[in-house]
Design an enzyme around this catalytic site. Structure first.
Site, PDB file in Angstrom:
ATOM      1  N   CYS A   2      36.518  67.049  43.477  1.00  0.00           N
ATOM      2  CA  CYS A   2      35.523  68.116  43.364  1.00  0.00           C
ATOM      3  C   CYS A   2      34.416  67.783  42.354  1.00  0.00           C
ATOM      4  O   CYS A   2      34.677  67.196  41.304  1.00  0.00           O
ATOM      5  CB  CYS A   2      36.180  69.412  42.915  1.00  0.00           C
ATOM      6  SG  CYS A   2      37.522  69.905  43.984  1.00  0.00           S
ATOM      7  N   ARG A  27      31.652  61.502  44.712  1.00  0.00           N
ATOM      8  CA  ARG A  27      33.013  61.800  44.262  1.00  0.00           C
ATOM      9  C   ARG A  27      33.934  62.117  45.433  1.00  0.00           C
ATOM     10  O   ARG A  27      35.154  62.066  45.290  1.00  0.00           O
ATOM     11  CB  ARG A  27      33.003  62.994  43.286  1.00  0.00           C
ATOM     12  CG  ARG A  27      32.259  62.715  42.004  1.00  0.00           C
ATOM     13  CD  ARG A  27      32.134  63.970  41.152  1.00  0.00           C
ATOM     14  NE  ARG A  27      33.401  64.402  40.616  1.00  0.00           N
ATOM     15  CZ  ARG A  27      33.927  63.976  39.466  1.00  0.00           C
ATOM     16  NH1 ARG A  27      33.273  63.103  38.742  1.00  0.00           N
ATOM     17  NH2 ARG A  27      35.079  64.415  39.047  1.00  0.00           N
ATOM     18  N   TRP A  78      36.995  69.140  47.377  1.00  0.00           N
ATOM     19  CA  TRP A  78      37.902  68.221  48.083  1.00  0.00           C
ATOM     20  C   TRP A  78      39.197  69.017  48.221  1.00  0.00           C
ATOM     21  O   TRP A  78      39.871  69.302  47.239  1.00  0.00           O
ATOM     22  CB  TRP A  78      38.088  66.956  47.255  1.00  0.00           C
ATOM     23  CG  TRP A  78      38.761  65.842  47.974  1.00  0.00           C
ATOM     24  CD1 TRP A  78      38.163  64.895  48.769  1.00  0.00           C
ATOM     25  CD2 TRP A  78      40.166  65.502  47.951  1.00  0.00           C
ATOM     26  NE1 TRP A  78      39.102  64.019  49.248  1.00  0.00           N
ATOM     27  CE2 TRP A  78      40.336  64.368  48.767  1.00  0.00           C
ATOM     28  CE3 TRP A  78      41.286  66.060  47.335  1.00  0.00           C
ATOM     29  CZ2 TRP A  78      41.577  63.770  48.970  1.00  0.00           C
ATOM     30  CZ3 TRP A  78      42.518  65.468  47.543  1.00  0.00           C
ATOM     31  CH2 TRP A  78      42.651  64.345  48.345  1.00  0.00           C
ATOM     32  N   ASN A 104      37.778  72.784  39.612  1.00  0.00           N
ATOM     33  CA  ASN A 104      38.273  71.450  39.973  1.00  0.00           C
ATOM     34  C   ASN A 104      39.682  71.347  39.409  1.00  0.00           C
ATOM     35  O   ASN A 104      39.938  71.853  38.326  1.00  0.00           O
ATOM     36  CB  ASN A 104      37.360  70.383  39.343  1.00  0.00           C
ATOM     37  CG  ASN A 104      37.859  68.972  39.579  1.00  0.00           C
ATOM     38  OD1 ASN A 104      38.677  68.731  40.457  1.00  0.00           O
ATOM     39  ND2 ASN A 104      37.346  68.036  38.791  1.00  0.00           N
ATOM     40  N   GLY A 105      40.595  70.712  40.148  1.00  0.00           N
ATOM     41  CA  GLY A 105      41.966  70.562  39.663  1.00  0.00           C
ATOM     42  C   GLY A 105      42.911  71.448  40.447  1.00  0.00           C
ATOM     43  O   GLY A 105      42.567  71.944  41.530  1.00  0.00           O
ATOM     44  N   GLU A 489      42.725  42.640  47.288  1.00  0.00           N
ATOM     45  CA  GLU A 489      41.480  43.393  47.107  1.00  0.00           C
ATOM     46  C   GLU A 489      40.603  43.289  48.362  1.00  0.00           C
ATOM     47  O   GLU A 489      40.004  44.274  48.790  1.00  0.00           O
ATOM     48  CB  GLU A 489      40.747  42.865  45.865  1.00  0.00           C
ATOM     49  CG  GLU A 489      39.405  43.490  45.574  1.00  0.00           C
ATOM     50  CD  GLU A 489      39.453  44.989  45.237  1.00  0.00           C
ATOM     51  OE1 GLU A 489      40.551  45.551  45.083  1.00  0.00           O
ATOM     52  OE2 GLU A 489      38.358  45.579  45.164  1.00  0.00           O
ATOM     53  N   LYS A 493      39.396  46.530  50.556  1.00  0.00           N
ATOM     54  CA  LYS A 493      37.990  46.822  50.851  1.00  0.00           C
ATOM     55  C   LYS A 493      37.803  47.048  52.351  1.00  0.00           C
ATOM     56  O   LYS A 493      37.110  47.960  52.777  1.00  0.00           O
ATOM     57  CB  LYS A 493      37.076  45.653  50.412  1.00  0.00           C
ATOM     58  CG  LYS A 493      36.912  45.470  48.937  1.00  0.00           C
ATOM     59  CD  LYS A 493      35.918  46.417  48.290  1.00  0.00           C
ATOM     60  CE  LYS A 493      36.554  47.614  47.683  1.00  0.00           C
ATOM     61  NZ  LYS A 493      37.278  47.552  46.478  1.00  0.00           N
ATOM     62  N   GLU A 496      39.417  50.439  53.527  1.00  0.00           N
ATOM     63  CA  GLU A 496      38.743  51.681  53.139  1.00  0.00           C
ATOM     64  C   GLU A 496      37.353  51.815  53.739  1.00  0.00           C
ATOM     65  O   GLU A 496      36.908  52.923  54.011  1.00  0.00           O
ATOM     66  CB  GLU A 496      38.742  51.888  51.621  1.00  0.00           C
ATOM     67  CG  GLU A 496      37.968  50.912  50.802  1.00  0.00           C
ATOM     68  CD  GLU A 496      38.081  51.198  49.293  1.00  0.00           C
ATOM     69  OE1 GLU A 496      38.423  52.311  48.895  1.00  0.00           O
ATOM     70  OE2 GLU A 496      37.817  50.271  48.513  1.00  0.00           O
ATOM     71  N   HIS A 512      57.921  33.851  55.654  1.00  0.00           N
ATOM     72  CA  HIS A 512      59.086  34.728  55.533  1.00  0.00           C
ATOM     73  C   HIS A 512      58.918  36.014  56.353  1.00  0.00           C
ATOM     74  O   HIS A 512      59.661  36.958  56.152  1.00  0.00           O
ATOM     75  CB  HIS A 512      59.323  35.082  54.054  1.00  0.00           C
ATOM     76  CG  HIS A 512      59.602  33.876  53.211  1.00  0.00           C
ATOM     77  ND1 HIS A 512      60.759  33.152  53.300  1.00  0.00           N
ATOM     78  CD2 HIS A 512      58.822  33.235  52.302  1.00  0.00           C
ATOM     79  CE1 HIS A 512      60.702  32.126  52.461  1.00  0.00           C
ATOM     80  NE2 HIS A 512      59.533  32.158  51.843  1.00  0.00           N
ATOM     81  N   LYS A 615      36.060  59.335  45.150  1.00  0.00           N
ATOM     82  CA  LYS A 615      35.832  58.314  44.122  1.00  0.00           C
ATOM     83  C   LYS A 615      36.792  58.506  42.949  1.00  0.00           C
ATOM     84  O   LYS A 615      37.328  57.545  42.425  1.00  0.00           O
ATOM     85  CB  LYS A 615      34.371  58.406  43.647  1.00  0.00           C
ATOM     86  CG  LYS A 615      33.995  57.378  42.597  1.00  0.00           C
ATOM     87  CD  LYS A 615      33.914  55.997  43.204  1.00  0.00           C
ATOM     88  CE  LYS A 615      33.551  54.922  42.200  1.00  0.00           C
ATOM     89  NZ  LYS A 615      33.867  53.580  42.721  1.00  0.00           N
TER      90      LYS A 615
HETATM   91  O1  M6R Z   1      38.810  55.342  38.786  1.00  0.00           O
HETATM   92  P1  M6R Z   1      39.983  54.407  38.946  1.00  0.00           P
HETATM   93  O2  M6R Z   1      39.636  52.997  38.624  1.00  0.00           O
HETATM   94  O3  M6R Z   1      41.197  54.863  38.205  1.00  0.00           O
HETATM   95  O4  M6R Z   1      40.327  54.465  40.497  1.00  0.00           O
HETATM   96  C1  M6R Z   1      41.447  53.801  41.003  1.00  0.00           C
HETATM   97  C2  M6R Z   1      41.395  53.722  42.500  1.00  0.00           C
HETATM   98  O5  M6R Z   1      41.370  55.018  43.050  1.00  0.00           O
HETATM   99  C3  M6R Z   1      40.171  52.942  43.001  1.00  0.00           C
HETATM  100  O6  M6R Z   1      40.149  51.641  42.509  1.00  0.00           O
HETATM  101  C4  M6R Z   1      40.173  52.888  44.551  1.00  0.00           C
HETATM  102  O7  M6R Z   1      41.234  52.116  44.992  1.00  0.00           O
HETATM  103  C5  M6R Z   1      38.839  52.333  45.064  1.00  0.00           C
HETATM  104  N1  M6R Z   1      38.373  53.154  46.137  1.00  0.00           N
HETATM  105  C6  M6R Z   1      38.952  50.965  45.584  1.00  0.00           C
HETATM  106  O8  M6R Z   1      37.761  50.489  46.129  1.00  0.00           O
END
Ligand code: M6R
Length: 620
Positions: A2, A27, A78, A104-105, A489, A493, A496, A512, A615
């Site tokens: 949020c 966000r 959200w 928020n929360g 990583e 990417k 997502e 394996h 985010k």
């Molecule tokens: O704000 P943070 O670094 O704690 O966030 C952690 C993950 O949510 C963040 O890295 C997420 O995996 C990204 N979307 C990756 O691209």
């Protein structure tokens, strides 16, 4: 998750609030709403499920002239309690429609509060936990000691709420005042000239002011045109920390790029340089707010890195360096798992909590657990004054600047660099590296922005490849040593951004099990180590590539410039500059970011706002 903005000043509040919400779109959200106080006793609210554009369309339908005040607030939601539909969108109001609340929360005791209100005859208009707060504030404002006192009413309600929350409250009787409160959820105050703001993050008001105030835990702020006052939940004056935001509006704008993520990929050399700047002086590594003494660092006998997503991958990279430099055992753990498995922690354990946002609920809970067990916690964070650094013993800030794209890029590279600084600080304090060795390692890190810049100048080939493989069903990623977290990583990417099945594997594990996935034409990305730095691993990985190529895979190989041995096994060869082995992730990740972005664009997806993702993940 949020996004919240509140404003009292001299500008049209609707414009300020919508502008703030636009800057916080990154966000992640699924509905939006605004409330404006017109100064003559009217509180006008509009809310709409979906993108901000839906809300703006609705405002045009009803007529923006009805939202003509200079105080107001807005929210991007959200969904947690209740589906993302109009009636669950914020702001929520009480039955008299005089009080409006955005939140928020999660209010954890909302079921009990709701039952209490319903027993009192209150009819709920939504399925949310937030609405209870609106009714409770209205009730406090009309009864007892808090009658007629909005600030005291909000404080009294906050004392009753359990969980993590940011609340912003307006009342039609107080058209020039906004009251906001926070517990474990983000809230900053923006201090302007004749105007004040509250927001989930500074991006919401950066075009108006860079002067901000970081609220503490269980604090409440009252903003008016003339000033702000910080109190605790008992109404006593409290201290909050002023700061000046060290980036400006241009950093929060696309600057001619189609997407923020593409801009942020290009900003990586600068993000790295800024993260390293000032950390090596008079021959020593210096951390930012090092409230952990050198003696404490000498006493450390075990290191945990806790983080989520990309930040977790940065920790996996760091493990190789920190163990190598310090000879301390390093465990890297997903923050969401950490506290539930009873890890062995004591006062000689150093927990490094890595988080771009500093708000991630899983990482925050891991920090709290570690501190309860008396471990020392050092936060690596990109967001000034966020909750995770606030609750940690020490902080090392990455200076990547605001990262707006949901997919982490420049923050990830900055995290790797910062984690390395932690490793070097440990090695320095413990004497496992001589000063000249520490200086040499730091100089190698300092050369990395130029190396990353070089990679960026050659990515057109990667984009072309992305367009050619965009219709693949899946992509696998393989690596060894520090190349393994890079493979993870790269897969994250792609998942997502392009919603494509993608898996990262340690290349040695292939035989394996995962080798069964290889079929004709399947793209497999292989992150090669240096043939000079890691000759044995290099030859093993060459064997792994030939095994998958023999089974029909389309091999895409990221290799050091001039690595001729691997060329015959690469259907596509992407070259990156030669750098020391431990620093290789800083160059080899970049083509994978570009590849994922290009595949997503080709498939027609919004690279900055991938579906279902937020985010800052502020719920566990
Ligand atoms: O704000 P943070 O670094 O704690 O966030 C952690 C993950 O949510 C963040 O890295 C997420 O995996 C990204 N979307 C990756 O691209």
């Amino acid at each position: 998750m949020c996004g919240i903005v509140g404003y009292v000043g001299h500008r049209p509040a609707l414009d300020v609030v919508l502008g703030g919400l636009r800057r916080m779109e990154y966000r992640g959200y699924d509905s939006a709403g605004v409330a404006v106080l017109d100064g003559a006793g009217a509180l006008t609210v509009e809310r709409k499920a979906g993108r901000l554009a839906n809300l703006e369309g609705r405002l045009d339908e009803v007529g923006r002239e009805h939202f003509g005040g200079t105080a107001g607030m807005g929210h991007t939601r959200w969904a947690t309690h209740g589906a993302p539909i109009d009636r669950n969108s914020h702001p929520h109001r009480d039955a008299s429609q005089r009080v409006a609340v955005v939140h928020n929360g999660i209010i954890e005791n909302f079921a009990a509060l709701r039952a209490e209100l319903e027993a009192d005859g209150v009819e709920m208009a939504s399925d949310t936990d937030t609405e209870t707060a609106a009714h409770l504030v209205a009730r406090a404002y009309t009864e007892g000691d808090t009658k007629g006192d909005l600030t005291a009413s909000v404080a009294a309600v906050c004392r009753r709420l359990e969980g993590a929350f940011t609340l912003v409250v307006t009342h039609a009787d107080h058209p020039d005042t906004i009251v906001a409160a926070r517990r474990s959820s983000p809230l900053v105050v923006g201090v302007g000239d004749g105007e004040h703001f509250v927001a989930s993050d500074v991006a919401a008001f950066i075009e108006h002011t860079r002067e901000a105030v970081e609220l503490g835990q269980d604090q409440l702020v009252v903003i008016t045109r003339e000033g702000y006052e910080v109190l605790d939940f008992h109404g006593d004056a409290a201290q909050a920390k002023p700061f000046t935001v060290d980036w400006d509006l241009s950093a929060a704008e696309k600057g001619g790029h189609e997407y923020f993520m593409l801009k942020e990929i290009e900003e990586q050399p600068e993000a790295l340089a800024n993260t390293l700047r000032g950390h090596f002086e008079s021959g020593r590594i210096i951390l930012d707010e090092q409230r952990i003494s050198d003696q404490d660092l000498r006493d450390v006998d075990k290191v945990f890195v806790v983080a989520c997503g990309s930040a977790y991958h940065s920790g996996l990279v760091a493990k190789y360096a920190i163990e190598h430099w310090t000879r301390l055992p390093v465990e890297v753990e997903l923050a969401s798992e950490f506290r539930y498995r009873d890890p062995v922690l004591d006062r000689d354990t150093l927990v490094v909590a890595v988080s771009q946002s500093g708000e991630t609920a899983d990482t925050l809970e891991a920090v709290r657990h570690a501190r309860e067990q008396k471990a020392r916690v050092l936060a690596v964070c990109n967001t000034n004054g966020a909750q995770i650094p606030r609750e940690s013993d020490a902080v090392l800030y990455t200076h990547a600047g605001p990262e707006i794209g949901v997919a982490s890029t420049k923050a990830f590279l900055a995290q790797i660099a910062a984690n390395y600084l932690v490793g070097l600080a440990l090695a320095q304090a413990r004497g496992t590296k001589y000063p000249d060795e520490v200086a040499r390692e730091f100089a190698e890190l300092e050369a990395m922005p130029a190396a990353v810049q070089k990679v960026l100048s050659t990515v057109e080939q990667v984009r072309d490849l992305g367009r050619r493989i965009a219709d693949s069903k899946a992509v696998l990623f393989l690596g060894r040593h520090v190349g393994f977290p890079v493979a993870l990583e790269g897969a994250l990417k792609l998942k997502e951004l392009a919603y494509m099945h993608a898996e990262g594997f340690a290349a040695g594990e292939l035989k394996h099990g995962p080798i069964a996935l290889i079929e004709d034409g399947l793209p497999v990305v292989v992150v090669m180590p240096s043939p000079k730095g890691r000759a044995v691993l290099h030859s093993k990985l060459v064997s792994n590539i030939s095994e998958i190529q023999a089974r029909g895979a389309r091999t895409i190989v990221i290799a050091e410039e001039g690595d001729e041995t691997v060329r015959p096994f690469a259907d596509e060869l992407i070259e990156v500059p030669a750098v020391p082995t431990l620093l290789q992730p800083l160059v080899s990740t970049v083509p994978l970011q570009v590849l994922a972005a290009e595949i997503a664009r080709t498939r027609g997806y919004d690279v900055d706002k991938p579906r279902n993702l937020a985010k800052s993940v502020t719920v566990e």
